[in-house]
Design a protein around this motif. Structure first.
Motif, PDB file in Angstrom:
ATOM      1  N   GLU A 751       0.835  -1.185   0.000  1.00 48.77           N
ATOM      2  CA  GLU A 751       0.000   0.000   0.000  1.00 48.77           C
ATOM      3  C   GLU A 751       0.881   1.251   0.000  1.00 48.77           C
ATOM      4  O   GLU A 751       1.860   1.317   0.750  1.00 48.77           O
ATOM      5  N   PRO A 752       0.557   2.238  -0.822  1.00 54.50           N
ATOM      6  CA  PRO A 752       1.347   3.473  -0.841  1.00 54.50           C
ATOM      7  C   PRO A 752       1.158   4.285   0.440  1.00 54.50           C
ATOM      8  O   PRO A 752       0.162   4.133   1.151  1.00 54.50           O
ATOM      9  N   ASN A 753       2.130   5.120   0.738  1.00 54.92           N
ATOM     10  CA  ASN A 753       2.070   6.041   1.882  1.00 54.92           C
ATOM     11  C   ASN A 753       2.020   5.304   3.214  1.00 54.92           C
ATOM     12  O   ASN A 753       1.431   5.772   4.184  1.00 54.92           O
ATOM     13  N   THR A 754       2.621   4.110   3.256  1.00 55.97           N
ATOM     14  CA  THR A 754       2.699   3.328   4.496  1.00 55.97           C
ATOM     15  C   THR A 754       4.111   2.741   4.604  1.00 55.97           C
ATOM     16  O   THR A 754       4.849   2.682   3.619  1.00 55.97           O
ATOM     17  N   VAL A 755       4.453   2.295   5.802  1.00 51.33           N
ATOM     18  CA  VAL A 755       5.758   1.677   5.987  1.00 51.33           C
ATOM     19  C   VAL A 755       5.661   0.207   6.374  1.00 51.33           C
ATOM     20  O   VAL A 755       6.655  -0.515   6.339  1.00 51.33           O
ATOM     21  N   ARG A 756       4.477  -0.251   6.720  1.00 52.91           N
ATOM     22  CA  ARG A 756       4.356  -1.654   7.138  1.00 52.91           C
ATOM     23  C   ARG A 756       2.986  -2.205   6.783  1.00 52.91           C
ATOM     24  O   ARG A 756       2.128  -2.412   7.621  1.00 52.91           O
ATOM     25  N   THR A 757       2.773  -2.440   5.503  1.00 53.74           N
ATOM     26  CA  THR A 757       1.589  -3.163   5.039  1.00 53.74           C
ATOM     27  C   THR A 757       2.069  -4.353   4.221  1.00 53.74           C
ATOM     28  O   THR A 757       2.951  -4.219   3.384  1.00 53.74           O
ATOM     29  N   PHE A 758       1.480  -5.497   4.468  1.00 53.08           N
ATOM     30  CA  PHE A 758       1.952  -6.728   3.850  1.00 53.08           C
ATOM     31  C   PHE A 758       1.032  -7.132   2.702  1.00 53.08           C
ATOM     32  O   PHE A 758      -0.161  -6.818   2.704  1.00 53.08           O
ATOM     33  N   PRO A 759       1.582  -7.866   1.729  1.00 52.57           N
ATOM     34  CA  PRO A 759       2.980  -8.272   1.659  1.00 52.57           C
ATOM     35  C   PRO A 759       3.849  -7.173   1.053  1.00 52.57           C
ATOM     36  O   PRO A 759       3.363  -6.325   0.316  1.00 52.57           O
ATOM     37  N   PHE A 760       5.142  -7.211   1.367  1.00 52.60           N
ATOM     38  CA  PHE A 760       6.089  -6.337   0.695  1.00 52.60           C
ATOM     39  C   PHE A 760       6.362  -6.909  -0.695  1.00 52.60           C
ATOM     40  O   PHE A 760       6.380  -8.121  -0.884  1.00 52.60           O
ATOM     41  N   GLU A 761       6.571  -6.023  -1.647  1.00 52.65           N
ATOM     42  CA  GLU A 761       6.835  -6.479  -3.005  1.00 52.65           C
ATOM     43  C   GLU A 761       8.062  -5.773  -3.560  1.00 52.65           C
ATOM     44  O   GLU A 761       8.403  -4.667  -3.141  1.00 52.65           O
ATOM     45  N   GLU A 762       8.712  -6.433  -4.477  1.00 54.00           N
ATOM     46  CA  GLU A 762       9.917  -5.863  -5.070  1.00 54.00           C
ATOM     47  C   GLU A 762       9.529  -4.842  -6.138  1.00 54.00           C
ATOM     48  O   GLU A 762       8.719  -5.133  -7.028  1.00 54.00           O
ATOM     49  N   VAL A 763      10.089  -3.652  -6.026  1.00 53.74           N
ATOM     50  CA  VAL A 763       9.781  -2.565  -6.952  1.00 53.74           C
ATOM     51  C   VAL A 763      11.085  -2.031  -7.532  1.00 53.74           C
ATOM     52  O   VAL A 763      12.185  -2.380  -7.093  1.00 53.74           O
ATOM     53  N   VAL A 764      10.936  -1.159  -8.519  1.00 55.95           N
ATOM     54  CA  VAL A 764      12.080  -0.496  -9.158  1.00 55.95           C
ATOM     55  C   VAL A 764      12.048   0.978  -8.789  1.00 55.95           C
ATOM     56  O   VAL A 764      11.020   1.646  -8.939  1.00 55.95           O
ATOM     57  N   LEU A 765      13.152   1.468  -8.294  1.00 54.96           N
ATOM     58  CA  LEU A 765      13.295   2.891  -7.967  1.00 54.96           C
ATOM     59  C   LEU A 765      14.224   3.524  -8.985  1.00 54.96           C
ATOM     60  O   LEU A 765      15.383   3.126  -9.123  1.00 54.96           O
ATOM     61  N   LEU A 766      13.699   4.493  -9.739  1.00 57.41           N
ATOM     62  CA  LEU A 766      14.484   5.211 -10.740  1.00 57.41           C
ATOM     63  C   LEU A 766      14.735   6.632 -10.256  1.00 57.41           C
ATOM     64  O   LEU A 766      13.851   7.271  -9.689  1.00 57.41           O
ATOM     65  N   LEU A 767      15.933   7.126 -10.501  1.00 61.11           N
ATOM     66  CA  LEU A 767      16.310   8.499 -10.139  1.00 61.11           C
ATOM     67  C   LEU A 767      16.834   9.210 -11.377  1.00 61.11           C
ATOM     68  O   LEU A 767      17.772   8.738 -12.020  1.00 61.11           O
ATOM     69  N   THR A 768      16.180  10.315 -11.707  1.00 61.09           N
ATOM     70  CA  THR A 768      16.671  11.168 -12.789  1.00 61.09           C
ATOM     71  C   THR A 768      17.155  12.489 -12.201  1.00 61.09           C
ATOM     72  O   THR A 768      17.124  12.678 -10.979  1.00 61.09           O
ATOM     73  N   ASP A 769      17.577  13.391 -13.062  1.00 59.05           N
ATOM     74  CA  ASP A 769      18.068  14.674 -12.568  1.00 59.05           C
ATOM     75  C   ASP A 769      16.953  15.608 -12.134  1.00 59.05           C
ATOM     76  O   ASP A 769      17.214  16.683 -11.576  1.00 59.05           O
ATOM     77  N   THR A 770      15.674  15.201 -12.346  1.00 58.71           N
ATOM     78  CA  THR A 770      14.559  16.067 -11.959  1.00 58.71           C
ATOM     79  C   THR A 770      13.506  15.375 -11.099  1.00 58.71           C
ATOM     80  O   THR A 770      12.673  16.040 -10.498  1.00 58.71           O
ATOM     81  N   ALA A 771      13.514  14.021 -11.007  1.00 61.21           N
ATOM     82  CA  ALA A 771      12.441  13.334 -10.289  1.00 61.21           C
ATOM     83  C   ALA A 771      12.891  11.932  -9.885  1.00 61.21           C
ATOM     84  O   ALA A 771      13.913  11.414 -10.364  1.00 61.21           O
TER      85      ALA A 771
END
Length: 976
Positions: A751-771
């Motif tokens: 669930e977004p905007n939470t730190v402990r809702t199950f199950p955890f899932e593997e995601v991709v974090l991308l970083l650009t020069d603006t976002a």
């Protein structure tokens, strides 16, 4: 020097002594394995070590060493049986092993003495096997270095072997119920079944865990031979050693039960599973599925046999594809003590003799199976052996060590093109005399899983195959697979037996499509595969299994693959004709349907081979050829047990060429038994198998403790994650002006905007020069399912620190490895959230997103500024001024030992280094965009990156409910 065929293991004061018999043919010295160092040292024949009062164990060869949790165990073959004789060389099946601890003399002695007591109780049942085992040593105890038995002993052993085969066949014909599988074979189902279905139940289990014997008597008995006190240590050793071979001491033929009496002093996760690993190892090697021979290389097919050379160690001659104990024997290999262990092959070896009684030239010859006749008159059977009408049919199945495993846990193919359940089956026809002037025929077949990336859930009776990865990735592995096959066998005829309708249809269509594409590309190694899709269930519906003849006739025509590929023919050690291709058969499991079809191929090949010998036989209708069906059914059962833990389905037809409702009911019971194994036993068994083969380290048991599952060492997660990053960056970064700065795979709450809702899932974090982009990825379909874009100007700060999400296992509460980061940001019009559905939906600005209404609970309120939290509470929980994205670092350590060992982890960085690196990259990008670097406009008190607990151990334990704890304990009871 050749392989040492027998030896005695002594539990001496400083270590185990492996002492071979000293004969004129064998001058091997003794070998000492020290308890503490576990190193192997050669000893002189006249060693002063006193072995007179040391417990001893007779061994028929060493499998290797099992090292686990700082402990080591010597795996010794304590009992075997003769499975076949090829060219006068016996082939043995391992029926029992002993696991001797290398911790101390007392522990080793206990294991040896327990073995003696166990075998003493069963001594009367081993008399027949002891006679057969004497085919190596003569009456004087000498060892035949050439490995060839005399004609009389060969005939006698053959007759005895035939006797045992008939006995086993009669006992096998009794149908087995599910209750018998669970209760009578509770050892196969772990402690769960042992507790619930045994009479002793929990009391026995509690005593076992506490290190007590089953009957409460843990005293070990030792015998101290007297009358030799005046002898020197060397003389006493020789005297005691000679008694071992003269039979004055009871034979040691039973497995050690030391695994059941381990001291419960170790508390780490791996040690907690040691007892089960030892039990699993003992059961695996005693399952009658491992074979070896001293003189005939059973790992290589006829025509590829190498000239015997005693100067070359046997393990260097065997085919590495079928060398199952190479990892366990590595200590002997590295130390140069090649003669002390025997290479093992998993699979099946069976042999039947039959006598052909010619009739008129126009009628088929009468086949008299000697397996039926020897019970009535063994003498007559021996007299017939060697006559011109006597034949031997030998069946050898070799299971590959590449992509090994169990049913639903190992499916499809790996990146190197190795298919699951890959088995090579060779059918050899020879005269019973093995005269060099006679022809020897060989017919080869192979089976293996569909060579595509797919998986199936073990929690369903008929799970639908789920295809994985892109077409290009699948085709690359597909091409490698058939390149391996054509390089090894030549031409290949694919026979797919999956359904053309229903759940199997899609993967069958993909299989056919890739085969056509490979033909279009010109094939591999200049060979284009042929593809035949035979819908077994449709054509043979209504239990009409005889319709398999339609497939046989189609492939057996003038231009068919069966006649085109031919067979291998050898005379006097020289190949006169070589099989030029192979039929590759598969269904979904490559077990039941495949067994029926492969036996039909073998039947046709035998008829053709006998025609070459001037004998006409109809194996399909001749009732006297039941032995042939039984041999192939035994082969199918063995392969099935190794892959699915039960006998093969449709075995009644394979044995009798008839299908009835009784067989269908028996198949239902086997199906239920398989289902039980799939969800209870197979996960740990798979981890143990990977560990024994050296594909994973002992960390695999920590992973198993945490998730009750294990990873597939053949799948490169590094490539999968790299592909996910590549796909994600191409789809979600729409502005060409944005430059990709960094990309990572991390865990995130569902669930977004939470730190402990199950199950955890593997995601991709991308970083650009603006976002930054938080991308949720469908790893099966390799597609972006949703993503959220957060402008760098919206980020108000980053928290990094301890991030504990579970508290059920030791690895989950380790504060040094459970780390993560939380990115806090304000809602902004520049932020975007999109979900990839049939119609792409998008939300611009978090204030318009329905997820923006989600509010931080008390569990995460500490992540925001105290002033902001106070304003949030005073408003009665209305929309917060800040939102967050939470990420947790993936485990940096991998249990894999293969070249893909690092692919399961994000990189070689530790979890802390990885989190620090990500935070630093975001800080640099944000400072460049903001040009203020965390000043007063950010709305965050303190630095831009702050070290603080995200979810600490105390808080995680509070939020772990009793239901979660009970659920995990229940899973441990069942799975572990």
């Amino acid at each position: 020097m050749g392989i040492i065929r027998k030896l005695v293991i002594f539990a001496a004061v400083d270590g185990l002594i492996l002492q071979p018999p000293a004969t004129q043919h064998n001058k091997a010295s003794s070998l000492q394995i020290r308890y503490s160092k576990h190193g192997a040292t050669s000893l002189r024949q006249e060693s002063d070590i006193d072995l007179a009062h040391s417990a001893s164990l007779e061994s028929y060869g060493i499998v290797g060493f099992l090292n686990i949790a700082s402990a080591s165990y010597l795996i010794s073959i304590s009992h075997r049986e003769t499975a076949a004789q090829i060219r006068g060389s016996p082939v043995y099946v391992v029926t029992s092993v002993a696991l001797i601890p290398l911790s101390s003399q007392s522990e080793a002695t206990k294991a040896i003495e327990q073995t003696k007591r166990d075998i003493q109780a069963r001594r009367s049942d081993q008399t027949l096997d002891d006679v057969v085992d004497d085919d190596i040593s003569g009456d004087d105890g000498s060892d035949h270095s050439d490995g060839h038995v005399t004609d009389e002993s060969s005939k006698h052993a053959k007759a005895l072997s035939l006797q045992r085969d008939a006995t086993r066949r009669r006992s096998h014909e009794a149908s087995e119920s599910v209750a018998q599988d669970v209760i009578g074979r509770k050892g196969q189902y772990g402690r769960f079944a042992e507790r619930w279905f045994s009479r002793k139940g929990w009391t026995f289990e509690r005593r076992r865990v506490q290190g007590m014997s089953a009957d409460g008597e843990g005293k070990s008995e030792r015998t101290h031979p007297g009358g030799n006190d005046n002898l020197s240590p060397a003389e006493r050793n020789r005297q005691r050693f000679s008694k071992q071979w003269e039979g004055e001491e009871p034979p040691i033929d039973q497995v050690s039960s030391h695994a059941e009496n381990l001291p419960p002093s170790r508390t780490d996760v791996t040690s907690n599973l040691v007892t089960r690993l030892l039990r699993m190892t003992r059961m695996l090697f005693a399952s009658r599925s491992f074979f070896y021979s001293y003189d005939y290389d059973i790992t290589r097919r006829l025509g590829d046999q190498r000239t015997p050379d005693t100067r070359v160690p046997l393990h260097r001659c065997v085919d590495p594809m079928f060398f199952w104990n190479r990892n366990l024997a590595s200590l002997f290999i590295e130390s140069g003590n090649h003669a002390y262990f025997v290479p093992l092959m998993q699979g099946f070896v069976g042999q039947r003799s039959f006598h052909v009684s010619p009739t008129s030239s126009s009628d088929p010859s009468q086949v008299i199976p000697e397996t039926e006749a020897e019970i009535e008159d063994i003498t007559e059977t021996q007299k017939r052996v060697g006559s011109q009408s006597d034949f031997l049919l030998t069946l050898i199945s070799r299971r590959s060590i590449m992509r090994p495993g169990l049913r639903y846990l190992r499916r499809g193919v790996d990146e190197e093109g190795h298919a699951a359940n890959n088995v090579e089956t060779e059918q050899i026809l020879s005269r019973a005399s093995w005269s060099p002037a006679d022809k020897i025929y060989s017919f080869m077949q192979v089976r293996g899983s569909i060579p595509l990336f797919f998986s199936q859930s073990p929690y369903s009776f008929k799970p639908v195959p789920v295809l994985r990865h892109s077409y290009d990735i699948n085709h690359s592995a597909f091409k490698r697979h058939f390149s391996n096959i054509t390089d090894r066998y030549g031409e290949v005829q694919i026979v797919s037996l999956v359904d053309k309708h229903g759940g199997e249809a899609e993967i069958g269509q993909q299989y056919e499509e890739h085969a056509k594409q490979l033909v279009t590309e010109g094939g591999t190694n200049g060979v284009k595969p042929s593809f035949e899709w035979f819908d077994f269930h449709h054509v043979c519906s209504g239990m009409r299994f005889e319709n398999v003849s339609i497939l046989i006739n189609h492939l057996g025509g003038t231009d068919g693959a069966l006649d085109k590929h031919g067979m291998t023919v050898e005379v006097d050690g020289k190949v006169q004709q070589r099989q030029t291709g192979v039929v590759r058969t598969n269904c979904m499991d490559c077990l039941d349907r495949t067994n029926v079809v492969q036996s039909a191929f073998g039947s046709r090949a035998l008829e053709k081979q006998l025609e070459e010998e001037g004998v006409k036989v109809d194996l399909q209708t001749d009732t006297t050829t039941q032995w042939f069906n039984s041999l192939w059914a035994d082969n199918g059962d063995n392969i099935s047990r190794q892959y699915s833990s039960t006998a093969a389905l449709k075995g009644d037809y394979t044995r009798t060429r008839k299908r009835n409702y009784r067989g269908a009911l028996n198949d239902l019971g086997l199906t239920l038994s398989r289902y039980y194994n799939n969800i209870v036993n197979d996960y740990f068994s798979q981890a143990a198998m990977d560990y024994l083969l050296g594909n994973v380290t002992q960390q695999v048991f920590e992973e198993f403790e945490a998730s009750m599952m294990s990873k597939d060492p053949a799948i490169s997660m590094q490539k999968i994650r790299s592909n996910a990053i590549d796909v994600s960056s191409k789809i979600v970064i729409s502005e060409q002006s944005e430059e990709l700065v960094g990309a990572w795979s991390l865990l995130s709450p569902q669930e977004p905007n939470t730190v402990r809702t199950f199950p955890f899932e593997e995601v991709v974090l991308l970083l650009t020069d603006t976002a930054i982009y938080a991308v949720r990825f469908d790893w099966n379909l390799e597609k972006v399912s949703s993503f959220e874009r957060v402008d760098l100007l919206s980020i108000t700060g980053i928290l990094q620190g301890t991030y504990i999400t579970y508290t059920l296992t030791p690895s989950q509460i380790d504060e040094a490895t459970n780390l993560g980061l939380v990115i806090k940001y304000r809602p902004s019009k520049e932020n975007i959230a999109r979900v990839n559905t049939r119609s792409l939906s998008a939300s611009f600005g978090a204030t318009d997103d329905k997820d923006a209404d989600s509010t931080p609970t008390s569990a995460i309120s500490h992540l925001f500024d105290p002033a902001e939290t106070l304003r949030f509470l005073s408003r009665g929980g209305s929309r917060p001024a800040q939102k967050l994205l939470a990420f947790k670092a993936l485990p940096s350590k991998s249990s894999l030992t293969t070249p893909n060992a690092q692919s399961q982890s994000q990189s070689t960085l530790s979890e802390r280094d990885l989190v620090n690196s990500i935070c630093e990259e975001i800080r640099r990008a944000a400072f460049g965009a903001d040009d203020g670097g965390g000043g007063s406009d950010t709305g965050f008190s303190g630095g831009f990156v702050e070290e603080r607990e995200i979810v600490g151990l105390k808080e995680a334990r509070k939020s772990t409910g009793y239901l979660e704890q009970w659920g995990h304990e229940l899973k441990k009871m069942v799975w572990a």
